[in-house]
Enzyme design. Structure first.
Site, PDB file in Angstrom:
ATOM      1  CB  THR A  33      -0.996  -0.089   1.303  1.00  0.00           C
ATOM      2  OG1 THR A  33      -1.866   0.872   1.032  1.00  0.00           O
ATOM      3  CG2 THR A  33      -0.425   0.279   2.438  1.00  0.00           C
ATOM      4  CG  ASN A  34       1.188   4.430  -2.408  1.00  0.00           C
ATOM      5  OD1 ASN A  34       1.879   3.521  -2.344  1.00  0.00           O
ATOM      6  ND2 ASN A  34       1.027   5.379  -3.270  1.00  0.00           N
ATOM      7  NE  ARG A  35       4.790   6.706   5.441  1.00  0.00           N
ATOM      8  CZ  ARG A  35       4.904   6.460   6.916  1.00  0.00           C
ATOM      9  NH1 ARG A  35       4.042   6.812   7.844  1.00  0.00           N
ATOM     10  NH2 ARG A  35       5.922   5.765   7.113  1.00  0.00           N
TER      11      ARG A  35
END
Ligand code: CTP
Ligand code: CA
Length: 224
Positions: A33-35
């Site tokens: 995932t991405n922050r």
């Protein structure tokens, strides 16, 4: 909260927004995932609705309440976000991509939990479609707004994305070292083909209202 403005800057205009991260599964229990907290996208959805727009928000997994008057579609992967956007975009006049879309997904999602064995493990990744670039290419009449979160050469990379993706506007912010992510405050540098404006550090709700004002101005300028 601001009630919708009948004479608001985006009165009756269809606005489609992506927000939050995406999740790309590796196996049934893990993902890449991405922050991203989704706060900027949700604040923009609220600000557009308050300016009288008909807002649809395509959201990745975030822990935020749906702003009043906003239609929300929850998705998980970049592919699901892309599909939901293509379904909704014909109704929109403005598309704002705030989502931190995962650039890659795994080449194969394992059907069962990956067990640990060797000391080193390789992951094969495949690039995801750029949702914003795809939409801007398919709908040249749509007013498209991109976001760029950068750790260096903010203006250079942001202008590069504005041109490469053929956008109408780009909003860029610095990230890293406690800046940008999961914070309530932010600052934005906004650019379009023949202009730019710096929005000073402010709560994301206030920044969202300033950005909506700029979008409405550029939209009107383009029409006249
Ligand atoms: N974006 C998108 N779909 C993707 C990747 C990005 O819609 N698959 C959108 C983002 O929502 C954002 C803009 O494109 O509005 C820029 O995203 P960013 O990650 O900053 O740029 P990239 O083009 O992915 O380039 P890089 O990550 O290499 O900086
Ligand atoms: Ca990216």
């Amino acid at each position: 909260l601001n009630p919708p403005q009948p004479g608001g800057a985006l009165h009756h205009r269809g606005v489609l927004i992506t927000a939050g991260p995406t999740r790309e599964p590796l196996d049934p229990v893990r993902f890449l995932t991405n922050r991203s907290s989704g706060k900027m996208g949700f604040a923009l959805a609220a600000a557009c609705a308050a300016a009288g727009a008909e807002v649809t928000l395509v959201a990745g997994p975030v822990n935020l309440p749906t702003p009043r008057g906003v239609t929300r579609i929850d998705v998980e992967t970049a592919a699901q976000m892309h599909e939901a956007v293509l379904e909704q975009v014909p109704e929109a006049e403005v598309f704002i991509a705030t989502a931190a879309v995962a650039d890659y997904r795994t080449a194969d999602v394992a059907a069962s939990k990956i067990k640990k064995s060797a000391d080193r493990q390789q992951l094969e990744l495949v690039r995801n479609t750029d949702i914003l670039a795809d939409v801007a290419r398919r709908y040249p009449g749509l007013f498209t707004v991109g976001f760029a979160a950068e750790t260096d050469d903010l203006k250079g990379y942001a202008r590069g994305k504005l041109e490469a993706k053929r956008l109408d506007m780009i909003a860029a912010n610095w990230v890293g070292e406690g800046r940008g992510f999961d914070t309530d405050d932010n600052a934005l540098w906004v650019a379009w083909a023949d202009g730019e404006e710096s929005l000073a550090p402010a709560p994301k709700t206030a920044l969202a209202r300033s950005l909506v004002t700029l979008i409405a101005q550029r939209l009107d300028a383009r029409r006249s």
